[in-house]
Design a protein around this motif. Structure first.
Motif, PDB file in Angstrom:
ATOM      1  N   LEU A 163      33.297  55.998  17.407  1.00  0.00           N
ATOM      2  CA  LEU A 163      34.244  56.958  17.974  1.00  0.00           C
ATOM      3  C   LEU A 163      34.873  57.807  16.879  1.00  0.00           C
ATOM      4  O   LEU A 163      34.987  59.030  17.025  1.00  0.00           O
ATOM      5  N   LEU A 164      35.270  57.191  15.776  1.00  0.00           N
ATOM      6  CA  LEU A 164      35.867  57.938  14.667  1.00  0.00           C
ATOM      7  C   LEU A 164      34.888  58.978  14.117  1.00  0.00           C
ATOM      8  O   LEU A 164      35.281  60.113  13.813  1.00  0.00           O
ATOM      9  N   ALA A 165      33.631  58.597  13.996  1.00  0.00           N
ATOM     10  CA  ALA A 165      32.616  59.545  13.511  1.00  0.00           C
ATOM     11  C   ALA A 165      32.444  60.705  14.479  1.00  0.00           C
ATOM     12  O   ALA A 165      32.337  61.877  14.066  1.00  0.00           O
ATOM     13  N   LEU A 166      32.433  60.399  15.773  1.00  0.00           N
ATOM     14  CA  LEU A 166      32.291  61.442  16.786  1.00  0.00           C
ATOM     15  C   LEU A 166      33.497  62.372  16.783  1.00  0.00           C
ATOM     16  O   LEU A 166      33.349  63.606  16.825  1.00  0.00           O
ATOM     17  N   LEU A 167      34.705  61.813  16.721  1.00  0.00           N
ATOM     18  CA  LEU A 167      35.910  62.637  16.714  1.00  0.00           C
ATOM     19  C   LEU A 167      35.958  63.537  15.480  1.00  0.00           C
ATOM     20  O   LEU A 167      36.390  64.692  15.568  1.00  0.00           O
ATOM     21  N   ALA A 168      35.531  63.000  14.343  1.00  0.00           N
ATOM     22  CA  ALA A 168      35.516  63.805  13.117  1.00  0.00           C
ATOM     23  C   ALA A 168      34.584  65.004  13.261  1.00  0.00           C
ATOM     24  O   ALA A 168      34.920  66.125  12.832  1.00  0.00           O
ATOM     25  N   LYS A 169      33.434  64.784  13.876  1.00  0.00           N
ATOM     26  CA  LYS A 169      32.488  65.886  14.087  1.00  0.00           C
ATOM     27  C   LYS A 169      33.065  66.937  15.035  1.00  0.00           C
ATOM     28  O   LYS A 169      32.974  68.148  14.780  1.00  0.00           O
ATOM     29  N   LEU A 170      33.672  66.483  16.124  1.00  0.00           N
ATOM     30  CA  LEU A 170      34.227  67.416  17.097  1.00  0.00           C
ATOM     31  C   LEU A 170      35.386  68.216  16.495  1.00  0.00           C
ATOM     32  O   LEU A 170      35.510  69.420  16.720  1.00  0.00           O
ATOM     33  N   PHE A 209      43.522  62.183  14.243  1.00  0.00           N
ATOM     34  CA  PHE A 209      43.274  62.376  15.674  1.00  0.00           C
ATOM     35  C   PHE A 209      44.508  61.897  16.442  1.00  0.00           C
ATOM     36  O   PHE A 209      44.636  60.718  16.728  1.00  0.00           O
ATOM     37  N   SER A 210      45.423  62.797  16.732  1.00  0.00           N
ATOM     38  CA  SER A 210      46.732  62.525  17.304  1.00  0.00           C
ATOM     39  C   SER A 210      47.711  62.182  16.169  1.00  0.00           C
ATOM     40  O   SER A 210      47.312  62.102  14.994  1.00  0.00           O
ATOM     41  N   TYR A 211      48.988  62.049  16.535  1.00  0.00           N
ATOM     42  CA  TYR A 211      50.031  61.695  15.577  1.00  0.00           C
ATOM     43  C   TYR A 211      50.519  60.276  15.829  1.00  0.00           C
ATOM     44  O   TYR A 211      50.279  59.690  16.885  1.00  0.00           O
ATOM     45  N   TRP A 212      51.232  59.740  14.845  1.00  0.00           N
ATOM     46  CA  TRP A 212      51.866  58.431  14.956  1.00  0.00           C
ATOM     47  C   TRP A 212      53.208  58.504  14.241  1.00  0.00           C
ATOM     48  O   TRP A 212      53.384  59.309  13.315  1.00  0.00           O
ATOM     49  N   SER A 213      54.147  57.678  14.665  1.00  0.00           N
ATOM     50  CA  SER A 213      55.467  57.710  14.043  1.00  0.00           C
ATOM     51  C   SER A 213      55.427  57.114  12.638  1.00  0.00           C
ATOM     52  O   SER A 213      54.571  56.284  12.325  1.00  0.00           O
ATOM     53  N   ASP A 214      56.370  57.532  11.809  1.00  0.00           N
ATOM     54  CA  ASP A 214      56.470  56.989  10.459  1.00  0.00           C
ATOM     55  C   ASP A 214      56.975  55.549  10.511  1.00  0.00           C
ATOM     56  O   ASP A 214      57.630  55.127  11.468  1.00  0.00           O
ATOM     57  N   ASP A 215      56.682  54.780   9.457  1.00  0.00           N
ATOM     58  CA  ASP A 215      57.142  53.390   9.411  1.00  0.00           C
ATOM     59  C   ASP A 215      58.666  53.313   9.331  1.00  0.00           C
ATOM     60  O   ASP A 215      59.287  52.426   9.924  1.00  0.00           O
ATOM     61  N   LEU A 216      59.258  54.225   8.586  1.00  0.00           N
ATOM     62  CA  LEU A 216      60.713  54.274   8.470  1.00  0.00           C
ATOM     63  C   LEU A 216      61.231  55.309   9.467  1.00  0.00           C
ATOM     64  O   LEU A 216      60.990  56.506   9.305  1.00  0.00           O
ATOM     65  N   LEU A 217      61.916  54.840  10.503  1.00  0.00           N
ATOM     66  CA  LEU A 217      62.349  55.714  11.592  1.00  0.00           C
ATOM     67  C   LEU A 217      63.803  56.136  11.434  1.00  0.00           C
ATOM     68  O   LEU A 217      64.673  55.291  11.209  1.00  0.00           O
ATOM     69  N   GLU A 218      64.028  57.423  11.565  1.00  0.00           N
ATOM     70  CA  GLU A 218      65.399  57.938  11.631  1.00  0.00           C
ATOM     71  C   GLU A 218      65.921  57.714  13.045  1.00  0.00           C
ATOM     72  O   GLU A 218      65.197  57.948  14.021  1.00  0.00           O
ATOM     73  N   ALA A 219      67.146  57.259  13.155  1.00  0.00           N
ATOM     74  CA  ALA A 219      67.717  56.975  14.467  1.00  0.00           C
ATOM     75  C   ALA A 219      67.879  58.255  15.273  1.00  0.00           C
ATOM     76  O   ALA A 219      68.284  59.302  14.742  1.00  0.00           O
TER      77      ALA A 219
END
Length: 275
Positions: A163-170, A209-219
């Protein structure tokens, strides 16, 4: 009894002949696909001007002049699904019979096999009814990827690697923005749960492929307007609880209840700055 035996043997021979055909077991569906694409090609080649009339019924003069500045429309989103079926073979069958009326551009099997079923530039029947931002017809601007998974099992490493390989190509081929890799659950929170909380969205985000929150979260601020924040990311908030569950399936995953905890608010606040 003898007739029944002959009938059974006839069906068996036909099935074996089809399976062993040099054109493969999907020769008939491949032929139908070719016929359909040929029909679409004829439509694209049409150079007939529009037949228009004004409010009095008089014909409006019109003609055709071909421009030199044009191209093929490209997909701008990727929608990730799970199949909710028991095998790759079962999913392919579902996508090759008319009465289901569903399809996808790609199917990724548990062993990593990738099956391409609809040309990337064509419209597959995969997203269905939903809303993301201002988009209400996702099928016309997206590529649908189905992952062979029943919805209750982990995604095997071989499958995720493919899936990662396919997403990278797309992403490279069509310059798809990072934010535009979403799940079926994101697009249709009122109807769909896939690819579910077991899908490795954090890993997807690490590869762009999409975003994710940072490990250190601001309130998040006091009285944080999380409904507006969800809507600005893209969610349909007409039913807030559905939007919350979809958001948490994607970005929280440990808890998918329809309420926003302080942790959830912090995650959303962090993510909203990335979109």
């Amino acid at each position: 009894m003898k007739q029944a035996c002959y009938l059974y043997l006839g069906i068996l021979v036909l099935a074996l002949a089809t399976a062993c055909s040099p054109k493969g077991p999907y020769a008939i569906t491949n032929k139908y696909y070719t016929h359909q694409t040929d029909s679409f090609a004829r439509v694209i080649k049409s150079e007939a001007p529009p037949l228009l009339v004004d409010s009095t019924g008089a014909q409006i003069p019109s003609n055709w002049v071909g421009t030199v500045n044009f191209g093929i429309r490209k997909p701008n989103y990727v929608i990730i699904h799970y199949t909710a079926e028991d095998s790759l073979k079962q999913t392919i069958h579902t996508f090759t019979v008319k009465h289901t009326q569903v399809s996808a551009h790609y199917v990724v099997g548990k062993t990593g096999q990738v099956v391409h079923m609809v040309n990337d530039y064509l419209r597959a029947n995969q997203a269905g009814i939903g809303k993301w931002g201002s988009i209400t017809d996702m099928n016309s601007c997206s590529i649908g990827i189905e992952i062979d998974n029943n919805g209750h099992e982990p995604y095997p490493p071989a499958q995720i690697n493919s899936l990662l390989a396919l997403l990278a190509k797309l992403k490279k081929d069509y310059s798809i923005p990072t934010a535009n890799f979403i799940g079926h659950q994101d697009w249709a929170p009122k109807r769909k749960p896939d690819p579910g909380p077991l899908f490795p969205w954090k890993l997807m985000a690490a590869h762009g492929f999409s975003y994710w929150s940072d490990d250190l979260l601001e309130a998040a601020p006091d009285n944080y307007d999380y409904i507006t924040a969800l809507r600005l990311i893209g969610y349909d908030t007409s039913k807030p609880k559905d939007a919350i569950v979809a958001f948490k399936r994607h970005f929280v995953q440990k808890d998918i209840t329809p309420t926003m905890t302080q942790f959830d608010l912090n995650v959303l606040y962090n993510l909203s700055k990335k979109y």
